[in-house]
Design a protein around this motif. Structure first.
Motif, PDB file in Angstrom:
ATOM      1  N   GLY A 227       0.813  -1.213   0.000  1.00  0.00           N
ATOM      2  CA  GLY A 227       0.000   0.000   0.000  1.00  0.00           C
ATOM      3  C   GLY A 227       0.846   1.262   0.000  1.00  0.00           C
ATOM      4  N   GLY A 228       1.977   1.220   0.701  1.00  0.00           N
ATOM      5  CA  GLY A 228       2.888   2.366   0.711  1.00  0.00           C
ATOM      6  C   GLY A 228       3.485   2.624  -0.660  1.00  0.00           C
ATOM      7  N   ILE A 229       3.890   1.555  -1.342  1.00  0.00           N
ATOM      8  CA  ILE A 229       4.434   1.708  -2.698  1.00  0.00           C
ATOM      9  C   ILE A 229       3.372   2.262  -3.636  1.00  0.00           C
ATOM     10  CG2 ILE A 229       5.205   0.442  -4.745  1.00  0.00           C
ATOM     11  CD1 ILE A 229       6.855  -1.309  -2.977  1.00  0.00           C
ATOM     12  N   MET A 230       2.173   1.686  -3.575  1.00  0.00           N
ATOM     13  CA  MET A 230       1.106   2.146  -4.464  1.00  0.00           C
ATOM     14  C   MET A 230       0.728   3.596  -4.179  1.00  0.00           C
ATOM     15  SD  MET A 230      -1.394  -1.148  -4.990  1.00  0.00           S
ATOM     16  CE  MET A 230      -1.723  -1.427  -3.269  1.00  0.00           C
ATOM     17  N   TYR A 231       0.706   3.983  -2.895  1.00  0.00           N
ATOM     18  CA  TYR A 231       0.373   5.361  -2.550  1.00  0.00           C
ATOM     19  C   TYR A 231       1.398   6.323  -3.140  1.00  0.00           C
ATOM     20  CZ  TYR A 231      -0.907   9.502   0.048  1.00  0.00           C
ATOM     21  OH  TYR A 231      -1.301  10.770   0.373  1.00  0.00           O
ATOM     22  N   LEU A 232       2.674   6.001  -2.970  1.00  0.00           N
ATOM     23  CA  LEU A 232       3.712   6.901  -3.473  1.00  0.00           C
ATOM     24  C   LEU A 232       3.677   7.009  -4.995  1.00  0.00           C
ATOM     25  CD1 LEU A 232       6.647   5.921  -1.115  1.00  0.00           C
ATOM     26  CD2 LEU A 232       5.189   7.945  -0.990  1.00  0.00           C
ATOM     27  N   LEU A 233       3.433   5.896  -5.673  1.00  0.00           N
ATOM     28  CA  LEU A 233       3.345   5.935  -7.138  1.00  0.00           C
ATOM     29  C   LEU A 233       2.121   6.726  -7.602  1.00  0.00           C
ATOM     30  CD1 LEU A 233       4.375   2.279  -8.018  1.00  0.00           C
ATOM     31  CD2 LEU A 233       5.727   4.360  -8.346  1.00  0.00           C
ATOM     32  N   GLN A 234       0.993   6.497  -6.961  1.00  0.00           N
ATOM     33  CA  GLN A 234      -0.237   7.198  -7.336  1.00  0.00           C
ATOM     34  C   GLN A 234      -0.129   8.692  -7.033  1.00  0.00           C
ATOM     35  OE1 GLN A 234      -2.587   6.818  -9.249  1.00  0.00           O
ATOM     36  NE2 GLN A 234      -4.533   6.390  -8.276  1.00  0.00           N
ATOM     37  N   GLU A 235       0.475   9.032  -5.908  1.00  0.00           N
ATOM     38  CA  GLU A 235       0.636  10.443  -5.559  1.00  0.00           C
ATOM     39  C   GLU A 235       1.513  11.150  -6.590  1.00  0.00           C
ATOM     40  OE1 GLU A 235       1.570  12.934  -1.554  1.00  0.00           O
ATOM     41  OE2 GLU A 235       2.987  11.355  -2.065  1.00  0.00           O
ATOM     42  N   ARG A 236       2.551  10.494  -7.016  1.00  0.00           N
ATOM     43  CA  ARG A 236       3.431  11.089  -8.022  1.00  0.00           C
ATOM     44  C   ARG A 236       2.695  11.284  -9.355  1.00  0.00           C
ATOM     45  NH1 ARG A 236       7.367  10.288 -11.904  1.00  0.00           N
ATOM     46  NH2 ARG A 236       9.143  11.667 -11.661  1.00  0.00           N
ATOM     47  N   GLU A 237       1.905  10.299  -9.743  1.00  0.00           N
ATOM     48  CA  GLU A 237       1.113  10.424 -10.976  1.00  0.00           C
ATOM     49  C   GLU A 237       0.189  11.635 -10.907  1.00  0.00           C
ATOM     50  OE1 GLU A 237       0.369   8.299 -13.867  1.00  0.00           O
ATOM     51  OE2 GLU A 237       2.367   7.498 -13.521  1.00  0.00           O
ATOM     52  N   LEU A 238      -0.471  11.805  -9.769  1.00  0.00           N
ATOM     53  CA  LEU A 238      -1.402  12.919  -9.639  1.00  0.00           C
ATOM     54  C   LEU A 238      -0.680  14.262  -9.598  1.00  0.00           C
ATOM     55  CD1 LEU A 238      -3.957  11.458  -7.098  1.00  0.00           C
ATOM     56  CD2 LEU A 238      -4.360  12.012  -9.491  1.00  0.00           C
TER      57      LEU A 238
ATOM     58  N   VAL B 129      17.143  -0.886  -4.295  1.00  0.00           N
ATOM     59  CA  VAL B 129      17.187   0.126  -5.352  1.00  0.00           C
ATOM     60  C   VAL B 129      15.778   0.598  -5.703  1.00  0.00           C
ATOM     61  CG1 VAL B 129      17.737   0.501  -7.793  1.00  0.00           C
ATOM     62  CG2 VAL B 129      19.411  -0.583  -6.299  1.00  0.00           C
ATOM     63  N   VAL B 130      14.837  -0.326  -5.831  1.00  0.00           N
ATOM     64  CA  VAL B 130      13.454   0.041  -6.164  1.00  0.00           C
ATOM     65  C   VAL B 130      12.854   0.915  -5.076  1.00  0.00           C
ATOM     66  CG1 VAL B 130      11.126  -0.895  -6.416  1.00  0.00           C
ATOM     67  CG2 VAL B 130      12.998  -1.895  -7.695  1.00  0.00           C
ATOM     68  N   VAL B 131      13.039   0.547  -3.813  1.00  0.00           N
ATOM     69  CA  VAL B 131      12.490   1.345  -2.714  1.00  0.00           C
ATOM     70  C   VAL B 131      13.112   2.739  -2.685  1.00  0.00           C
ATOM     71  CG1 VAL B 131      12.422   1.535  -0.194  1.00  0.00           C
ATOM     72  CG2 VAL B 131      11.797  -0.607  -1.295  1.00  0.00           C
TER      73      VAL B 131
ATOM     74  N   VAL C  60      12.661   8.446  -3.584  1.00  0.00           N
ATOM     75  CA  VAL C  60      13.247   9.704  -4.060  1.00  0.00           C
ATOM     76  C   VAL C  60      12.321  10.381  -5.058  1.00  0.00           C
ATOM     77  CG1 VAL C  60      15.142  10.646  -5.451  1.00  0.00           C
ATOM     78  CG2 VAL C  60      15.637   9.099  -3.573  1.00  0.00           C
ATOM     79  N   MET C  61      11.758   9.613  -5.984  1.00  0.00           N
ATOM     80  CA  MET C  61      10.835  10.201  -6.965  1.00  0.00           C
ATOM     81  C   MET C  61       9.619  10.808  -6.271  1.00  0.00           C
ATOM     82  SD  MET C  61      11.086   7.420 -10.098  1.00  0.00           S
ATOM     83  CE  MET C  61       9.355   7.324 -10.171  1.00  0.00           C
ATOM     84  N   ALA C  62       9.065  10.097  -5.299  1.00  0.00           N
ATOM     85  CA  ALA C  62       7.902  10.614  -4.592  1.00  0.00           C
ATOM     86  C   ALA C  62       8.270  11.831  -3.743  1.00  0.00           C
ATOM     87  CB  ALA C  62       7.300   9.522  -3.716  1.00  0.00           C
ATOM     88  N   TYR C  63       9.455  11.807  -3.148  1.00  0.00           N
ATOM     89  CA  TYR C  63       9.889  12.944  -2.327  1.00  0.00           C
ATOM     90  C   TYR C  63      10.076  14.197  -3.182  1.00  0.00           C
ATOM     91  CZ  TYR C  63      12.588  15.813   0.865  1.00  0.00           C
ATOM     92  OH  TYR C  63      13.022  16.843   1.649  1.00  0.00           O
ATOM     93  N   ILE C  64      10.717  14.039  -4.323  1.00  0.00           N
ATOM     94  CA  ILE C  64      10.919  15.184  -5.223  1.00  0.00           C
ATOM     95  C   ILE C  64       9.573  15.732  -5.677  1.00  0.00           C
ATOM     96  CG2 ILE C  64      11.753  15.825  -7.522  1.00  0.00           C
ATOM     97  CD1 ILE C  64      14.122  13.915  -6.997  1.00  0.00           C
ATOM     98  N   SER C  65       8.678  14.841  -6.033  1.00  0.00           N
ATOM     99  CA  SER C  65       7.341  15.254  -6.450  1.00  0.00           C
ATOM    100  C   SER C  65       6.599  15.914  -5.298  1.00  0.00           C
ATOM    101  CB  SER C  65       6.584  14.037  -6.960  1.00  0.00           C
ATOM    102  OG  SER C  65       5.252  14.331  -7.168  1.00  0.00           O
ATOM    103  N   ASP C  66       6.752  15.385  -4.093  1.00  0.00           N
ATOM    104  CA  ASP C  66       6.080  15.934  -2.920  1.00  0.00           C
ATOM    105  C   ASP C  66       6.578  17.349  -2.618  1.00  0.00           C
ATOM    106  OD1 ASP C  66       4.261  15.474  -0.648  1.00  0.00           O
ATOM    107  OD2 ASP C  66       6.090  15.646   0.557  1.00  0.00           O
ATOM    108  N   ARG C  67       7.867  17.581  -2.723  1.00  0.00           N
ATOM    109  CA  ARG C  67       8.436  18.902  -2.457  1.00  0.00           C
ATOM    110  C   ARG C  67       8.116  19.889  -3.575  1.00  0.00           C
ATOM    111  NH1 ARG C  67       8.023  18.986   2.221  1.00  0.00           N
ATOM    112  NH2 ARG C  67       8.915  17.227   3.241  1.00  0.00           N
TER     113      ARG C  67
END
Length: 174
Positions: free
Chosen positions: A8-19, A150-152, A157-164
């Motif tokens: 669920g954490g992985i899916m949340y971060l991927l979905q948040e980045r998409e949005l 590496v995947v985590v 990092v991608m989600a963090y950059i998108s979040d900031r």
């Protein structure tokens, strides 16, 4: 339940980045909403953490009956305690001002699963004690461990950059 919280954490971060990036690609069409993923994460941790704690308590009762002592500070027991402490922090993150966001909670559920993996697999093969198979030659670390790390890290990092980058912008699909 803790593995489901990890997913669920992985899916949340991927979905948040998409949005936030407004790409609405593969993940947006296939994954549930952010609210549903956050609820999945919260509920899985709310069930998994007490079950983990109950398992350690019943294990210590069994140890008292079998070996005459509740706790021997064996590597498995120590890592089980570390795992409970890690998940107790994750369960209470929403009450700490700096960690209240859904990003931090999802990323912590992702990272905290490493302590479960270390407790169940790492201790058995890499540390010697009552609960382990590590009596002889050291077992090499499988390649999937490196790929998983590496995947985590990449997803985080991608989600963090998108979040900031989009900190104050709404997460609605247009």
């Amino acid at each position: 339940f803790l593995a489901l919280a990890f997913c669920g954490g992985i899916m949340y971060l991927l979905q948040e980045r998409e949005l936030k990036e407004k790409r609405f690609g593969l993940f947006y069409t296939r994954l549930p909403s952010l609210e549903a993923l956050d609820n999945l994460n919260s509920h899985c941790l709310a069930v998994g953490f007490p079950l983990l704690t109950l398992g350690i308590i019943t294990g210590s009762i069994w140890a008292k009956q079998t070996w005459g002592t509740y706790w021997q500070w064996d590597p498995k027991e120590t890592w089980a305690l570390v795992t409970v402490l890690v998940y107790s922090f994750v369960a209470h993150m929403r009450f700490i001002p700096g960690f209240r966001g859904n990003f931090a909670y999802s990323f912590a559920s992702l990272i905290s699963y490493a302590s479960v993996l270390m407790t169940y697999f790492g201790v058995n093969y890499y540390l010697s004690g009552l609960h382990s198979y590590a009596k002889g030659d050291p077992v090499p670390v499988p390649n999937f461990v490196y790929y998983s790390v590496v995947v985590v890290v990449v997803v985080g990092v991608m989600a963090y950059i998108s979040d900031r980058k989009y900190k104050n912008k709404p997460l609605k699909a247009e």
